[in-house]
Design an enzyme around this catalytic site. Structure first.
Site, PDB file in Angstrom:
ATOM      1  N   LYS A 200       0.845  -1.209   0.000  1.00 51.28           N
ATOM      2  CA  LYS A 200       0.000   0.000   0.000  1.00 51.28           C
ATOM      3  C   LYS A 200       0.876   1.253   0.000  1.00 51.28           C
ATOM      4  O   LYS A 200       0.681   2.154  -0.786  1.00 51.28           O
ATOM      5  CB  LYS A 200      -0.901  -0.036   1.235  1.00 51.28           C
ATOM      6  CG  LYS A 200      -1.821   1.139   1.371  1.00 51.28           C
ATOM      7  CD  LYS A 200      -2.718   0.965   2.585  1.00 51.28           C
ATOM      8  CE  LYS A 200      -3.346   2.289   2.971  1.00 51.28           C
ATOM      9  NZ  LYS A 200      -4.151   2.199   4.186  1.00 51.28           N
ATOM     10  N   GLU A 206      10.535  -4.797   4.334  1.00 48.67           N
ATOM     11  CA  GLU A 206      10.562  -6.207   3.934  1.00 48.67           C
ATOM     12  C   GLU A 206      10.219  -6.369   2.450  1.00 48.67           C
ATOM     13  O   GLU A 206      10.916  -7.038   1.691  1.00 48.67           O
ATOM     14  CB  GLU A 206       9.541  -7.028   4.754  1.00 48.67           C
ATOM     15  CG  GLU A 206       9.862  -7.164   6.216  1.00 48.67           C
ATOM     16  CD  GLU A 206       9.208  -6.089   7.066  1.00 48.67           C
ATOM     17  OE1 GLU A 206       9.042  -4.955   6.562  1.00 48.67           O
ATOM     18  OE2 GLU A 206       8.883  -6.369   8.230  1.00 48.67           O
TER      19      GLU A 206
HETATM   20  O1  F6P Z   1       2.113  -4.296   9.867  1.00 48.64           O
HETATM   21  C1  F6P Z   1       1.844  -2.955   9.659  1.00 48.64           C
HETATM   22  C2  F6P Z   1       1.351  -2.704   8.288  1.00 48.64           C
HETATM   23  O2  F6P Z   1       1.246  -1.332   8.116  1.00 48.64           O
HETATM   24  C3  F6P Z   1       0.031  -3.407   8.010  1.00 48.64           C
HETATM   25  O3  F6P Z   1      -1.059  -2.715   8.474  1.00 48.64           O
HETATM   26  C4  F6P Z   1       0.105  -3.564   6.543  1.00 48.64           C
HETATM   27  O4  F6P Z   1      -0.812  -4.503   6.118  1.00 48.64           O
HETATM   28  C5  F6P Z   1       1.546  -3.991   6.376  1.00 48.64           C
HETATM   29  O5  F6P Z   1       2.243  -3.212   7.317  1.00 48.64           O
HETATM   30  C6  F6P Z   1       2.114  -3.839   4.994  1.00 48.64           C
HETATM   31  O6  F6P Z   1       2.116  -2.510   4.558  1.00 48.64           O
HETATM   32  P1  F6P Z   1       2.267  -2.127   3.039  1.00 48.64           P
HETATM   33  O7  F6P Z   1       1.138  -2.734   2.292  1.00 48.64           O
HETATM   34  O8  F6P Z   1       2.245  -0.635   3.012  1.00 48.64           O
HETATM   35  O9  F6P Z   1       3.586  -2.677   2.562  1.00 48.64           O
END
Ligand code: F6P
Length: 521
Positions: A200, A206
């Site tokens: 998102k 990661e």
């Molecule tokens: O674990 C925290 C978080 O912000 C979750 O709410 C989210 O699903 C995940 O990290 C991954 O975030 P992104 O989709 O922004 O990589």
């Protein structure tokens, strides 16, 4: 208006629930069943192929009436209205919470429709083989690179709907553990593999690290211009995706009004649509939409998510139950609990109320579990005879998908037998000693669904989404932010500098210093 900000413990209902608890906590469910031959009918709901039996709980009509009064006093109805009408109920991030908009068939936002069309045409090309890799071969493998909500939902659903899958092999890489990445790449052919980077924010350490590593691995054989044929992305951060080198036509949008842990219904579910085809993906969304309508429009007396949420509050805040267990009697749902853990615990693991003050009552639910019957041979002993009260959801499907009657009968027999054992214990059975005695009176819900289909799965997931929302409203907390997780992400930058570069400046704590020194030695 955003959300009401009412301390539940100051309500009249809370006071009356405390008195009611004192008056009824010693009542045995075994006796309640004996006294009321209609209990199973009174305390169950049949809806759209679901039978939700909540009769094996330590409740009576008055408990439910008081819990509904609590819901009224904390203005649950207004809160539901605020969510469904797009108010910025995620107040600490100043965002609306619109995952139900992603499946709002009949009145769908134009950008959601457009994205669904894009998902449809993309998946059709990939599944039919029309989408070609850099050497002209069709795609055979898909790797979803994401973490948290950008991984758990799609991964869980792809497994849950394995029966409906096509020929594509869909894998998930989430952990920044390099060994995990290399294991996931084993056996993959660069020429026929498509990578979906899902983030998102497109800032998650990661996911970006894994995506870079995999991109490098891809470029060992392919060229820069081939990336467009093998990498697509789902994100709100279009700029960052472009600078990663992904062609604009390969970017699937996401929106800030969709929380990561509620995003499998958006383009985050692209891997699901690839695995089972667009029509099944749409059915999944439709099933969720049906649960949305049930939740929004049904009175609290027969509203599945509301009743399950209120019963859970009853155990958490009056019985002080420390956790809840979820046991699906279907191996297809082996990843459901991990998925629910993020949804429920990231949402309601909050100790500050909506007024910004620390709470002085329990919030959040520790949720855990595993599939039945396996769980019976692992941790059920503790639920049955341990000192803790662990309300448990049993999820089962009336019909199996492959139609093996003998297996299905045994599977369901075990499911029903466990709820019966937890209720009755050894009541009426002569046991030789205390060790063999089993008090029973242990609460369960049984969610019996006709069959595991994309539609029923969508409804089931949405049921838990709404349940956690109701609980957040009752507890007067904000369910849709996750500031605690953000702090961990920030600190990891300092520890990374220390581990990779030896820069210990940001590390104050002696235990952390010692650990890092050992890692570097
Ligand atoms: O674990 C925290 C978080 O912000 C979750 O709410 C989210 O699903 C995940 O990290 C991954 O975030 P992104 O989709 O922004 O990589």
């Amino acid at each position: 208006m955003s959300l009401p900000k009412i301390n539940p413990t100051k309500t009249e209902a809370w006071k009356r629930l405390s008195e009611h608890f004192d008056a009824t906590s010693e009542v045995l469910m075994q006796d309640q069943f004996q006294e009321d031959p209609n209990r199973a009918n009174s305390f169950s709901i049949t809806w759209n192929g679901f039978l939700v039996d909540y009769s094996k709980n330590r409740i009576d009509l008055e408990t439910l009436q008081l819990l509904r009064q609590l819901a009224d006093e904390v203005k649950l109805k207004e809160a539901i209205e605020a969510q469904f009408t797009g108010k910025h109920i995620n107040e600490t991030e100043d965002r609306a919470v619109g995952h139900t908009e992603l499946r709002n068939f009949g009145s769908m936002k134009p950008e959601v429709c457009e994205t669904l069309d894009k998902i449809k045409s993309f998946t059709e090309k990939v599944i039919s083989g029309e989408w070609k890799g850099y050497t002209g071969k069709s795609i055979t493998h898909i790797v979803n690179i994401g973490i948290g909500g950008s991984d758990l939902g799609p991964d869980m659903v792809c497994d849950a709907l394995a029966y409906y899958k096509n020929h594509l092999d869909v894998r998930f890489v989430s952990n920044v553990d390099g060994d995990h990445v290399m294991e996931s790449l084993k056996g993959l052919d660069r020429e026929t593999t498509l990578f979906i980077i899902v983030s998102k924010t497109f800032t998650t350490q990661e996911t970006l690290t894994n995506a870079q590593t995999i991109r490098k691995w891809f470029l060992e054989d392919a060229g820069e211009t081939d990336v467009a044929k093998h990498f697509v992305a789902v994100s709100t951060n279009l700029e960052a995706v472009s600078s990663f080198g992904i062609a604009s036509e390969n970017i699937f949008p996401m929106w800030n009004w969709v929380g990561g842990r509620f995003s499998l219904w958006s383009a985050v579910g692209l891997s699901i649509a690839c695995a089972v085809g667009y029509d099944h993906f749409e059915s999944l969304l439709k099933g969720a939409h049906e649960m949305d309508l049930h939740f929004k429009d049904t009175s609290f007396e027969s509203n599945i998510p509301v009743i399950l949420a209120l019963i859970s509050v009853w155990y958490s805040n009056f019985y002080y139950a420390e956790s809840e267990c979820v046991v699906p009697y279907s191996q297809y749902l082996s990843k459901l609990v991990a998925y629910l853990q993020q949804g429920i615990m990231e949402s309601n693991g909050k100790g500050i109320d909506r007024n910004g003050d620390p709470v002085d009552y329990e919030t959040g639910t520790i949720v855990w579990g595993s599939t039945g019957t396996n769980a019976q041979h692992a941790f059920f002993q503790l639920i049955q005879q341990g000192t803790k009260l662990i309300p448990t959801d049993f999820i089962a499907f009336k019909n199996s998908l492959h139609g093996n009657e003998d297996h299905q009968n045994k599977l369901l027999a075990n499911c029903v037998a466990q709820t019966e054992a937890l209720l009755q214990g050894t009541k009426g059975i002569t046991v030789e000693n205390n060790f063999k005695e089993f008090t029973g009176n242990r609460p369960t819900n049984t969610i019996l669904i006709d069959s595991l289909t994309p539609r029923s799965l969508g409804s089931l997931i949405a049921m838990y989404e709404h349940k956690l929302f109701v609980q957040g409203i009752v507890w007067n907390i904000f369910s849709y932010d996750q500031w605690g997780v953000e702090l961990g992400k920030k600190l990891a930058k300092g520890t990374l500098n220390a581990i990779a570069e030896g820069d210990m400046e940001a590390i104050d704590n002696q235990s952390t210093q010692k650990l890092i020194s050992r890692i570097r030695s």
